[in-house]
Design a protein around this motif. Structure first.
Motif, mmCIF file in Angstrom:
data_model
loop_
_atom_site.group_PDB
_atom_site.id
_atom_site.type_symbol
_atom_site.label_atom_id
_atom_site.label_comp_id
_atom_site.label_asym_id
_atom_site.label_seq_id
_atom_site.Cartn_x
_atom_site.Cartn_y
_atom_site.Cartn_z
ATOM 1 N N VAL A 162 -3.154 -41.303 -64.724
ATOM 2 C CA VAL A 162 -3.079 -41.523 -66.173
ATOM 3 C C VAL A 162 -4.237 -40.799 -66.847
ATOM 4 O O VAL A 162 -4.054 -40.063 -67.825
ATOM 5 N N ALA A 163 -5.445 -40.933 -66.282
ATOM 6 C CA ALA A 163 -6.636 -40.320 -66.885
ATOM 7 C C ALA A 163 -6.542 -38.799 -66.859
ATOM 8 O O ALA A 163 -7.056 -38.120 -67.750
ATOM 9 N N ALA A 164 -5.852 -38.247 -65.837
ATOM 10 C CA ALA A 164 -5.764 -36.791 -65.699
ATOM 11 C C ALA A 164 -4.666 -36.184 -66.570
ATOM 12 O O ALA A 164 -4.537 -34.963 -66.640
ATOM 13 N N GLY A 165 -3.890 -37.039 -67.224
ATOM 14 C CA GLY A 165 -2.763 -36.553 -68.054
ATOM 15 C C GLY A 165 -3.237 -35.655 -69.182
ATOM 16 O O GLY A 165 -4.430 -35.537 -69.450
ATOM 17 N N ALA A 169 -3.985 -38.604 -73.346
ATOM 18 C CA ALA A 169 -4.233 -39.392 -72.129
ATOM 19 C C ALA A 169 -5.250 -40.498 -72.378
ATOM 20 O O ALA A 169 -5.135 -41.587 -71.814
ATOM 21 N N ARG A 170 -6.217 -40.220 -73.249
ATOM 22 C CA ARG A 170 -7.267 -41.228 -73.473
ATOM 23 C C ARG A 170 -6.687 -42.466 -74.165
ATOM 24 O O ARG A 170 -6.990 -43.593 -73.812
ATOM 25 N N VAL A 171 -5.828 -42.220 -75.138
ATOM 26 C CA VAL A 171 -5.189 -43.342 -75.855
ATOM 27 C C VAL A 171 -4.298 -44.121 -74.886
ATOM 28 O O VAL A 171 -4.317 -45.346 -74.837
ATOM 29 N N LEU A 172 -3.518 -43.359 -74.097
ATOM 30 C CA LEU A 172 -2.637 -44.008 -73.111
ATOM 31 C C LEU A 172 -3.459 -44.860 -72.149
ATOM 32 O O LEU A 172 -3.120 -46.008 -71.873
ATOM 33 N N ALA A 173 -4.551 -44.287 -71.640
ATOM 34 C CA ALA A 173 -5.371 -44.989 -70.651
ATOM 35 C C ALA A 173 -6.005 -46.231 -71.274
ATOM 36 O O ALA A 173 -6.053 -47.296 -70.647
ATOM 37 N N TYR A 174 -6.452 -46.129 -72.521
ATOM 38 C CA TYR A 174 -7.119 -47.261 -73.178
ATOM 39 C C TYR A 174 -6.144 -48.444 -73.330
ATOM 40 O O TYR A 174 -6.431 -49.563 -72.918
ATOM 41 N N TYR A 175 -4.985 -48.186 -73.915
ATOM 42 C CA TYR A 175 -4.055 -49.289 -74.185
ATOM 43 C C TYR A 175 -3.325 -49.750 -72.930
ATOM 44 O O TYR A 175 -2.842 -50.876 -72.882
ATOM 45 N N ARG A 176 -3.232 -48.892 -71.933
ATOM 46 C CA ARG A 176 -2.557 -49.264 -70.675
ATOM 47 C C ARG A 176 -3.147 -50.555 -70.100
ATOM 48 O O ARG A 176 -2.411 -51.431 -69.633
#
Ligand SMILES: C[S@@+](CC[C@H](N)C(=O)[O-])C[C@H]1O[C@@H](n2cnc3c(N)ncnc32)[C@H](O)[C@@H]1O
Length: 210
Positions: A162-165, A169-176
Motif C-alpha cells: 500500500v505504501a509503495a503505491g 498512496a499516502r491518503v490510502l495508507a492513512y485511512y486504511r
C-alpha cells in the motif's frame, strides 16, 4: 439519477460519488425493509441521497448531513426535478455533534432510536465514532450501511504494498488503518450482524440485533 451523475462528472472530486449499482442496491434495500425515517452522513452532490429519497414513501424523511452545503446544492436541482425534495432535511455541519444532539433527545425521552436506516459515506477516521451513535439511533432490526469498507482493495493488501503505491498512496495508507479497525470492530460487535459486500468500494451492512 443520471442527470445528477452527469452534473457531478464535471466536479474535481467526482470520484467521491457512490457507484450506480450501489445506489440501486440502497434503494431496493430501503424498500425491502419498508424504511420511512433514514439518516445519511456524507451527502456530497446527493447521489445516494436521491436514491434514498426516491425509495422512501411520500411521507418519509432522510436527515442528511454534510460539512459543505455547496456540494449538496450541485445536486439539489435534480432532487427537486425528481419531486422528492420535500423528503430531504439537509443540515450543514460536522455530523458527530449533530448525532450527539439526536442521541441526547433519545436519552431524554428514554426511547429507542427511531431511524430505520443510516448510510455513512464520509470521514473514515470517524466511522467508529459514528457507529457508537448510530447503533443507538437506528431501531432494533434497522440497518446501518458503511461505505468504502474495502478501501480500494487495500484492506486485503500488505502494508508495504500500500505504501509503495502510486499517487494517493499516502491518503490510502492513512485511512486504511481506520477502515481495518472499523471492519474488525464491526465483525466482533454483538449488537449487529453484518454483511460485507464487494459492491462499489465495499459496503458493510449492519443489522441492529440488540
Ligand atoms: C464520499 S462523499 C459522499 C458521497 C455521497 N454519499 C454520494 O452518493 O455521492 C463524502 C462527503 O462527506 C462529507 N464529510 C466529510 N467529513 C464530514 C463530517 N465530519 N461530517 C459530515 N460530512 C462530512 C464531505 O464533505 C463529502 O461531501
Amino acid at each position: 439519477m443520471k442527470e445528477l451523475r452527469d452534473a457531478t462528472d464535471k466536479q474535481p472530486l467526482r470520484c467521491m460519488l457512490t457507484s450506480p449499482d450501489e445506489a440501486q442496491l440502497l434503494g431496493m434495500l430501503l424498500k425491502l425493509i419498508g424504511a420511512k425515517n433514514t439518516l445519511e452522513v456524507g451527502v456530497y452532490t446527493g447521489y445516494s441521497l436521491l436514491a434514498t429519497a426516491l425509495a422512501l414513501p411520500d411521507d418519509g424523511k432522510v436527515l442528511a448531513m454534510d460539512i459543505k452545503r455547496e456540494y449538496y446544492e450541485i445536486g439539489l436541482p435534480m432532487i427537486k426535478k425528481a419531486g422528492v425534495a420535500h423528503k430531504v432535511d439537509f443540515r450543514e455541519g460536522p455530523a458527530l455533534p449533530m448525532l450527539d444532539r439526536l442521541l441526547e433527545d433519545v436519552r431524554r425521552h428514554a426511547k429507542h432510536g427511531s431511524f430505520d436506516f443510516a448510510f455513512v459515506d464520509a470521514d473514515k477516521d470517524n466511522y467508529l465514532n459514528y457507529h457508537e451513535r448510530l447503533v443507538r439511533l437506528v431501531r432494533p432490526g434497522g440497518v446501518i450501511g458503511y461505505d468504502n469498507t474495502l478501501w480500494c482493495g487495500t484492506v486485503a493488501a500488505d502494508t508495504d504494498a500500500v505504501a509503495a503505491g502510486g499517487a494517493g498512496a499516502r491518503v490510502l495508507a492513512y485511512y486504511r488503518h481506520f477502515v481495518l479497525e472499523l471492519n474488525a470492530s464491526l465483525a466482533a460487535d454483538p449488537r449487529v450482524e453484518i454483511c460485507h459486500l464487494t459492491i462499489g468500494d465495499g459496503l458493510t451492512l449492519c443489522r441492529r440485533i440488540k
